[in-house]
Scaffold this active site. Structure first.
Site, short mmCIF file in Angstrom:
data_model
loop_
_atom_site.label_atom_id
_atom_site.label_comp_id
_atom_site.label_asym_id
_atom_site.label_seq_id
_atom_site.Cartn_x
_atom_site.Cartn_y
_atom_site.Cartn_z
N HIS A 129 0.87 -1.18 0.00
CA HIS A 129 0.00 0.00 0.00
C HIS A 129 0.91 1.23 0.00
O HIS A 129 2.02 1.19 0.54
CB HIS A 129 -0.84 -0.05 1.28
CG HIS A 129 -1.91 0.99 1.39
ND1 HIS A 129 -1.65 2.30 1.68
CD2 HIS A 129 -3.27 0.89 1.29
CE1 HIS A 129 -2.80 2.98 1.74
NE2 HIS A 129 -3.79 2.14 1.49
N ASP A 207 3.23 -4.01 8.11
CA ASP A 207 1.94 -3.32 7.92
C ASP A 207 0.85 -4.36 8.12
O ASP A 207 0.57 -5.17 7.24
CB ASP A 207 1.90 -2.72 6.51
CG ASP A 207 0.52 -2.16 6.16
OD1 ASP A 207 -0.40 -2.24 7.00
OD2 ASP A 207 0.37 -1.66 5.03
N GLN A 210 -4.34 -5.06 7.39
CA GLN A 210 -5.32 -5.99 6.83
C GLN A 210 -5.45 -7.27 7.65
O GLN A 210 -6.25 -8.14 7.28
CB GLN A 210 -4.94 -6.35 5.38
CG GLN A 210 -5.01 -5.17 4.41
CD GLN A 210 -6.43 -4.64 4.23
OE1 GLN A 210 -7.41 -5.36 4.40
NE2 GLN A 210 -6.54 -3.37 3.87
N LYS A 233 -10.36 -0.05 10.58
CA LYS A 233 -10.55 -1.33 9.88
C LYS A 233 -10.81 -2.46 10.88
O LYS A 233 -11.05 -3.60 10.49
CB LYS A 233 -9.30 -1.68 9.06
CG LYS A 233 -9.02 -0.74 7.89
CD LYS A 233 -7.89 -1.32 7.05
CE LYS A 233 -7.11 -0.27 6.28
NZ LYS A 233 -7.78 0.29 5.13
N CYS A 373 -4.80 2.34 -3.74
CA CYS A 373 -3.60 2.89 -3.11
C CYS A 373 -2.39 1.96 -3.28
O CYS A 373 -1.53 1.87 -2.41
CB CYS A 373 -3.81 3.22 -1.63
SG CYS A 373 -5.07 4.45 -1.36
#
Lengths: 417, 140
Positions: A129, A207, A210, A233, A373
């Site tokens: 991303h 990261d 998700q 999220k 993104c």
């Protein structure tokens, strides 16, 4: 350990907790398939957030009065909950930020600036991303370090055999990788990357935007050095995110932002910094949002992150099967539900993704269309954009069926033969 | 319901674009891209006596961007350069005559913006300020 996915009864009960799922659009019930972008919110989280403002609001770490003490306790209890969620060795390692992007920028502008220079190598991947790519570009420009990217194959699998060549480019200082691609759903082999990075003497920035929302994420088992995720999220409110970092690394860093809250004492000539984690939390923090995030995490843990992961796997498997029935549909990325999350990118014949998303919207099916993104990734895959459907604990097979029906309508409206 | 948006006229222009394909020789030319969605058009114009004799385009992208540019080629034929260069974005939105979200308006005006860049560049005049709101787009 095998965990059974959520049952139909579980799903009914979960969906009843999300008021927005009762909303109709264009005369049809909402089918929200964009949770990789932001998750919908359970009433329990909304109650915690508004309840805090209604009954307990006062600034944290200041008030001698009862209300201020209570709000400080609530804010710090949220930190404990995040620390437990991530199995962090210490609550001092949990820093509240605005979102994943800010968390990663914090690492780039503190650890990165203080450790990288000419001759050093920063490693990222084509999957990232923009939030885990642009800060490293800027860091490389600022410090004179070299930025190298691990490439992928056509299904989005990282080509780790290129690591040896990358290591020859200089002294590898930092490896930034996603835990799961927000565009393809592919889950890179983080364990292998961590082992390689540590062998090079580099730190790993993960990261996890998700994955924290939908599966157990354990910073000690992962053995990463920094990890970032977003509250919104994770069923929580916007405006709050988390950076977890190893205490030994965070302790020696200079601050990110400066001002109130992050100080121990301020003289006109010089200031001494607060201890961890507050050294990295300048200004009034998002304490009400932290209370909301706390309730969101409680909700996820009550359902069970293993069960949510199993549900997403089952629903992704179902979606891949149903989508394969649609003539002219091409899955971009991994073709099976193995080793991936609840995110599916696809194209339909040569219909532009924006046309697909717009027609699906008329069926109250919400999907994302564009580059998500991840411009370098979609370019690497040789497409201009994709349609992305993403799933979460409240996603049903009936919603996937509506997506598929909508896609047949796209074929009709756009005259695909 | 679907056909409110993708009504016949729009789909006809999308599937059978008018004045599509390059000009062998032209007096003004520009390329426009909307990096947000990957829409792209190249606009070419042939002038005669200070008026648009012919506008042609090539490109790829969503139905709205390509159909709007196709409609534009017919709309501007015969207009003076000054008239075309001053054409407001509402002119093409009226032509499309469909409800568009703010994001899709950018698709709709891509062709018109590119035409303006071409005409102003050929005339050596600056792009009008109202096109500042499409600065996400890339003109070349």
């Amino acid at each position: 350990m095998t965990v059974s996915p959520l049952t139909a009864t579980d799903l009914d009960r979960i969906r009843a907790d999300f008021p927005i799922l009762a909303r109709a659009l264009h005369g049809q019930p909402l089918a929200y398939l964009d949770s990789a972008s932001t998750a919908q919110k359970p009433q329990q989280m909304l109650n915690a957030l508004t309840g805090f403002y209604a009954t307990s609001n006062a600034n944290v770490h200041r008030g001698v009065y009862t209300l201020g003490v209570e709000s400080t306790e609530a804010f710090e209890a949220a930190r404990d909950t995040v620390a437990a969620l991530l199995n962090a060795p210490s609550r001092r390692e949990v820093i509240f930020t605005r979102n994943t992007t800010e968390s990663i920028n914090l690492v780039a502008k503190t650890y990165g600036v203080q450790h990288c220079g000419p001759g050093d190598v920063i490693v990222s991947t084509v999957l990232e991303h923009h939030a885990n790519l642009v800060p490293w570009q800027v860091l490389a420009e600022q410090t004179g370090a070299t930025l190298r990217f691990v490439d992928i194959d056509d299904e989005g699998n990282l080509q780790l055999d290129a690591l040896d060549e990358i290591a020859r480019a200089g002294s590898v200082k930092l490896v930034a990788v996603t835990h799961q691609s927000n565009t393809l759903g592919v889950r890179p082999p983080v364990a292998e990357l961590v082992q390689w990075a540590h062998g090079q003497g580099a730190v790993v920035v993960l990261d996890a935007a998700q994955t924290v929302p939908n599966r157990p994420v354990d910073v000690q088992a992962l053995d990463v050095d920094f990890l970032a995720f977003s509250g919104h999220k994770t069923l929580g409110p916007t405006g709050i995110g988390v950076l977890w970092g190893r205490e030994s690394l965070l302790a020696e860093l200079q601050p990110f932002l400066t001002g109130g809250e992050m100080i121990r004492s301020v003289k006109l000539e010089r200031t001494s910094w607060n201890t961890l984690p507050w050294k990295f939390e300048a200004g009034t923090p998002a304490f009400a949002e932290a209370v909301g995030l706390h309730a969101a995490i409680d909700y996820l843990q009550a359902v069970g992150l293993d069960a949510i992961d199993a549900h997403e796997h089952a629903i992704t498997d179902y979606a891949l099967g149903r989508l394969a029935e649609v003539p002219g549909l091409r899955i971009i990325g991994p073709q099976t539900a193995a080793e991936r999350g609840g995110v599916v990118s696809f194209l339909l014949d040569d219909v532009h993704p924006h046309d697909i998303a717009e027609i699906l919207d008329r069926h109250a099916v919400c999907v994302r269309a564009g580059h998500h993104c991840t411009q370098p990734l979609v370019e690497r895959l040789g497409v201009a954009a994709t349609v992305r459907a993403s799933f979460y604990l409240y996603t049903t097979e009936a919603e996937i069926d509506r997506l598929v029906e909508g896609l047949y309508d796209v074929r009709r409206v756009m005259g695909v033969r | 319901m679907m056909d409110d948006l993708y009504r016949e006229n729009l789909m006809d222009h999308y599937q059978h674009p008018r004045n599509h394909g390059p000009l062998a020789e032209c007096d003004a030319e520009a390329e426009g891209q909307n990096p947000l969605c990957g829409d792209q058009v190249v606009v070419q114009v042939k002038l005669a006596d200070g008026a648009i004799e012919e506008m042609r385009f090539t490109g790829h992208g969503c139905a709205v961007s390509q159909a709007a540019t196709s409609m534009l080629t017919e709309l501007v034929q015969g207009l003076t350069v000054a008239e075309a260069a001053a054409l407001p974005s509402q002119a093409i939105l009226d032509e499309l005559a469909i409800p568009l979200s703010a994001m899709r308006v950018k698709c709709a005006v891509l062709g018109l913006g590119t035409l303006k860049v071409a005409l102003h560049r050929a005339a050596g005049t600056p792009l009008p300020a109202e096109w500042g709101d499409t600065d996400e787009m890339i003109w070349s």
